[in-house]
Enzyme design. Structure first.
Site, PDB file in Angstrom:
ATOM      1  N   GLY A  46      32.491  59.477  -0.339  1.00  0.00           N
ATOM      2  CA  GLY A  46      31.046  59.636  -0.524  1.00  0.00           C
ATOM      3  C   GLY A  46      30.571  60.844   0.263  1.00  0.00           C
ATOM      4  O   GLY A  46      31.253  61.287   1.196  1.00  0.00           O
ATOM      5  N   CYS A  94      33.392  58.839   8.776  1.00  0.00           N
ATOM      6  CA  CYS A  94      32.366  59.742   8.245  1.00  0.00           C
ATOM      7  C   CYS A  94      32.876  61.172   8.340  1.00  0.00           C
ATOM      8  O   CYS A  94      33.408  61.572   9.373  1.00  0.00           O
ATOM      9  CB  CYS A  94      31.069  59.585   9.044  1.00  0.00           C
ATOM     10  SG  CYS A  94      29.720  60.632   8.450  1.00  0.00           S
ATOM     11  N   LEU A  95      32.703  61.928   7.282  1.00  0.00           N
ATOM     12  CA  LEU A  95      33.174  63.318   7.283  1.00  0.00           C
ATOM     13  C   LEU A  95      32.418  64.162   8.309  1.00  0.00           C
ATOM     14  O   LEU A  95      32.897  65.229   8.693  1.00  0.00           O
ATOM     15  CB  LEU A  95      33.031  63.919   5.877  1.00  0.00           C
ATOM     16  CG  LEU A  95      33.933  63.278   4.807  1.00  0.00           C
ATOM     17  CD1 LEU A  95      33.584  63.810   3.414  1.00  0.00           C
ATOM     18  CD2 LEU A  95      35.412  63.515   5.113  1.00  0.00           C
ATOM     19  N   HIS A 136      26.004  53.364   3.791  1.00  0.00           N
ATOM     20  CA  HIS A 136      26.393  54.438   4.713  1.00  0.00           C
ATOM     21  C   HIS A 136      25.731  55.759   4.287  1.00  0.00           C
ATOM     22  O   HIS A 136      25.166  56.474   5.111  1.00  0.00           O
ATOM     23  CB  HIS A 136      27.933  54.557   4.704  1.00  0.00           C
ATOM     24  CG  HIS A 136      28.482  55.717   5.459  1.00  0.00           C
ATOM     25  ND1 HIS A 136      29.269  55.584   6.592  1.00  0.00           N
ATOM     26  CD2 HIS A 136      28.381  57.062   5.258  1.00  0.00           C
ATOM     27  CE1 HIS A 136      29.612  56.779   7.045  1.00  0.00           C
ATOM     28  NE2 HIS A 136      29.094  57.704   6.245  1.00  0.00           N
ATOM     29  N   GLU A 137      25.768  56.045   2.998  1.00  0.00           N
ATOM     30  CA  GLU A 137      25.183  57.306   2.492  1.00  0.00           C
ATOM     31  C   GLU A 137      23.659  57.286   2.600  1.00  0.00           C
ATOM     32  O   GLU A 137      23.034  58.288   2.957  1.00  0.00           O
ATOM     33  CB  GLU A 137      25.580  57.535   1.034  1.00  0.00           C
ATOM     34  CG  GLU A 137      27.071  57.609   0.751  1.00  0.00           C
ATOM     35  CD  GLU A 137      27.818  58.543   1.663  1.00  0.00           C
ATOM     36  OE1 GLU A 137      27.207  59.475   2.225  1.00  0.00           O
ATOM     37  OE2 GLU A 137      29.020  58.342   1.858  1.00  0.00           O
ATOM     38  N   HIS A 140      22.426  58.328   5.841  1.00  0.00           N
ATOM     39  CA  HIS A 140      22.398  59.783   6.039  1.00  0.00           C
ATOM     40  C   HIS A 140      21.052  60.364   5.606  1.00  0.00           C
ATOM     41  O   HIS A 140      20.530  61.284   6.231  1.00  0.00           O
ATOM     42  CB  HIS A 140      23.502  60.470   5.220  1.00  0.00           C
ATOM     43  CG  HIS A 140      24.851  60.477   5.882  1.00  0.00           C
ATOM     44  ND1 HIS A 140      25.097  61.084   7.085  1.00  0.00           N
ATOM     45  CD2 HIS A 140      26.041  59.963   5.481  1.00  0.00           C
ATOM     46  CE1 HIS A 140      26.374  60.949   7.409  1.00  0.00           C
ATOM     47  NE2 HIS A 140      26.981  60.263   6.447  1.00  0.00           N
TER      48      HIS A 140
HETATM   49  O1  GNR Z   1      34.926  59.202   3.108  1.00  0.00           O
HETATM   50  C1  GNR Z   1      34.277  58.309   3.628  1.00  0.00           C
HETATM   51  N1  GNR Z   1      34.830  57.090   3.804  1.00  0.00           N
HETATM   52  C2  GNR Z   1      34.104  55.976   4.190  1.00  0.00           C
HETATM   53  C3  GNR Z   1      34.814  54.848   4.603  1.00  0.00           C
HETATM   54  C4  GNR Z   1      34.144  53.715   4.983  1.00  0.00           C
HETATM   55  C5  GNR Z   1      32.770  53.674   4.930  1.00  0.00           C
HETATM   56  C6  GNR Z   1      32.053  54.782   4.539  1.00  0.00           C
HETATM   57  C7  GNR Z   1      32.720  55.918   4.157  1.00  0.00           C
HETATM   58  S1  GNR Z   1      31.826  57.299   3.630  1.00  0.00           S
HETATM   59  C8  GNR Z   1      32.907  58.574   4.121  1.00  0.00           C
HETATM   60  C9  GNR Z   1      32.391  59.932   3.699  1.00  0.00           C
HETATM   61  C10 GNR Z   1      31.089  60.210   4.389  1.00  0.00           C
HETATM   62  O2  GNR Z   1      30.974  60.588   5.516  1.00  0.00           O
HETATM   63  N2  GNR Z   1      30.004  59.983   3.699  1.00  0.00           N
HETATM   64  O3  GNR Z   1      28.800  60.166   4.248  1.00  0.00           O
HETATM   65 NI    NI Z   2      29.089  59.805   6.368  1.00  0.00          NI
END
Ligand code: GNR
Ligand code: NI
Length: 174
Positions: A46, A94-95, A136-137, A140
């Site tokens: 994501g 999270c990236l 999670h997104e 952000h």
């Molecule tokens: O790649 C992602 N893996 C993930 C794993 C568990 C819960 C949420 C995520 S999202 C993350 C990519 C990201 O930072 N999205 O904002």
């Molecule tokens: Ni993230």
């Protein structure tokens, strides 16, 4: 399509509240295409627009994983509602906080409405990994990171770990 740079903590832009998209245009779609390519290249599932420095309420996702990349999905102006009382733990990453993982509990299912790639209104119920990822997104878009749910000590450790990782990376590149 183009790969964009993913910003990481403690970049203050990650705390910004993203603004609604007024209309889904070709420009919006170009940004979404870039975000998808950037997410694929980073092996993510994501990505929110603010992670490439654009404060707009846009999310891309592909839960089929780095091997398949079969289900690209696009969410513009998403709204979440009706979270379940039951919660599900998930080992989140999270990236924008690369290399750090921690278990977070979130509502197991949640309703969402959004505009898709073509600007059509969609309503659905998210469950499983979809529910975890969309929450999670969505965070952000409100300037919230998963590490904000942790103790201050753990959060500081996560940020320090990312800083060190980037320093080492910069040194290796020199
Ligand atoms: O790649 C992602 N893996 C993930 C794993 C568990 C819960 C949420 C995520 S999202 C993350 C990519 C990201 O930072 N999205 O904002
Ligand atoms: Ni993230």
């Amino acid at each position: 399509m183009a790969i964009r740079e993913i910003i990481t903590v403690p970049d203050p832009r990650l705390k910004e509240i993203s603004k609604p998209v007024e209309a889904v245009t070709d420009e919006t779609r170009q940004l979404m295409d870039d975000m998808l390519e950037t997410m694929y290249e980073a092996d993510g599932i994501g990505l929110a627009a603010i992670q490439v420095g654009v404060p707009q309420r846009i999310i891309v996702m592909d839960l089929s994983g780095p091997e398949e990349r079969a289900e690209p999905r696009f969410f513009v102006n998403p709204v979440l509602s009706d979270p379940s009382e039951g919660k599900t733990p998930y080992d989140e990453g999270c990236l924008s906080v690369p290399g750090y993982y921690e278990t977070i509990e979130r509502p197991s299912t949640i309703k969402l409405t959004y505009l898709d790639y073509d600007g059509n209104e969609v309503e659905e119920i998210a469950e499983g990994m979809f529910a975890t990822c969309i929450q999670h997104e969505m965070d952000h878009l409100e300037g919230v990171l998963f590490i904000d749910y942790l103790s201050r000590l753990k959060r500081q450790r996560a940020v320090q770990k990312v800083k060190k990782l980037e320093k080492d990376k910069a040194r290796d590149a020199a």
